[in-house]
Design an enzyme around this catalytic site. Structure first.
Site, short mmCIF file in Angstrom:
data_model
loop_
_atom_site.label_atom_id
_atom_site.label_comp_id
_atom_site.label_asym_id
_atom_site.label_seq_id
_atom_site.Cartn_x
_atom_site.Cartn_y
_atom_site.Cartn_z
CG ASP A 105 -0.09 12.48 29.92
OD1 ASP A 105 -0.80 11.65 30.52
OD2 ASP A 105 -0.14 13.70 30.13
CE LYS A 106 1.53 7.77 20.82
NZ LYS A 106 0.55 7.49 19.73
#
Length: 251
Positions: free
Chosen positions: A70-71
């Site tokens: 995930d970012k």
């Protein structure tokens, strides 16, 4: 397009590389993305600058990308330089022959030292940016939570856990932590508070306290055992030390 973005490369050979991705960096642009801003600053942009060759298995948007983070999650990510290595790594992930271990700080105290969550994960039909365990048609997902430390602090109770995942679904650890009633610190999408009461504003996180800390696998081309680790980033270590101050710790 290639961009001269610094990369923390923990391992590199002619077949693959292991990168320690910082939080805040997207792995690749989304399909159909035309916004120049969202097409820049990704891990893929950096990889295209640093490596002469990357695998094409993932298509134009995802050269070299075998799996994702995930970012707002930091830590270890594998990159394939050629198609053969990419396919072999993909098969190893499918057969659960790659061990991925994360460190996470959760709100509250997990009761058991070891907890396995086996709940399917699917897209939330109402809030499309979220995933959910409440749909019957979700994909199989298994996460093993192991308690490292329980903290009782002026800011509330927390549990530091090590999480080993058998599958790699979108937001898997985050949604499984929420299902336990103990969201990941900083993960406001899944119920964590925006601010920690009583904590200096500078120490409040603008990311999830989730870090891909350890990666173990057999090199798909050489057969060599690979074992790589990445320590907690400075912002997570500083946050942890801040809440440990004046806290009572239960191992």
């Amino acid at each position: 397009m290639p961009e001269d973005i610094p990369l923390h490369i923990l391992h590199e050979d002619k077949y693959l590389a292991v990168i320690n991705k910082p939080a805040g960096m997207m792995v690749h642009a989304g399909a159909g993305t035309t916004d120049d801003v969202r097409n820049r600053g990704t891990l893929v942009n950096a990889l295209l600058f640093h490596f002469a060759k990357l695998s094409d298995v993932g298509g134009d948007l995802r050269p070299g990308i075998v799996h994702r983070l995930d970012k707002l999650t930091s830590g270890l990510i594998l990159v394939a330089k050629d198609d053969s290595t990419h396919r072999k790594l993909g098969d190893m992930f499918s057969r659960r022959q790659v061990t991925k271990t994360y460190l996470a700080l959760l709100h509250g105290h997990l009761k058991k030292d070891d907890t396995t969550v086996s709940l399917p994960i699917a897209r939330d039909l109402i809030r499309r940016t979220r995933m959910t365990t409440r749909r019957a048609d979700g994909r199989t997902a298994v996460s093993h939570f192991h308690v490292l430390e329980r903290l009782t602090t002026p800011q509330g109770p927390f549990t530091l856990v090590e999480v080993r995942i058998e599958t790699g679904r979108t937001h898997q650890i985050r949604v499984h932590a929420q299902s336990l009633g103990h969201p990941v610190v900083g993960d406001t999408l899944y119920g964590a508070p925006h601010l920690i009461p009583g904590l200096a504003p500078a120490l409040n996180l603008e990311r999830n306290f989730l870090h891909a800390a350890h990666l173990s696998f057999t090199h798909p081309q050489t057969g060599k055992p690979m074992d790589l680790a990445a320590p907690l980033p400075v912002e997570l270590e500083s946050f942890l030390q801040a809440i440990r101050t004046n806290s009572s710790t239960i191992e």
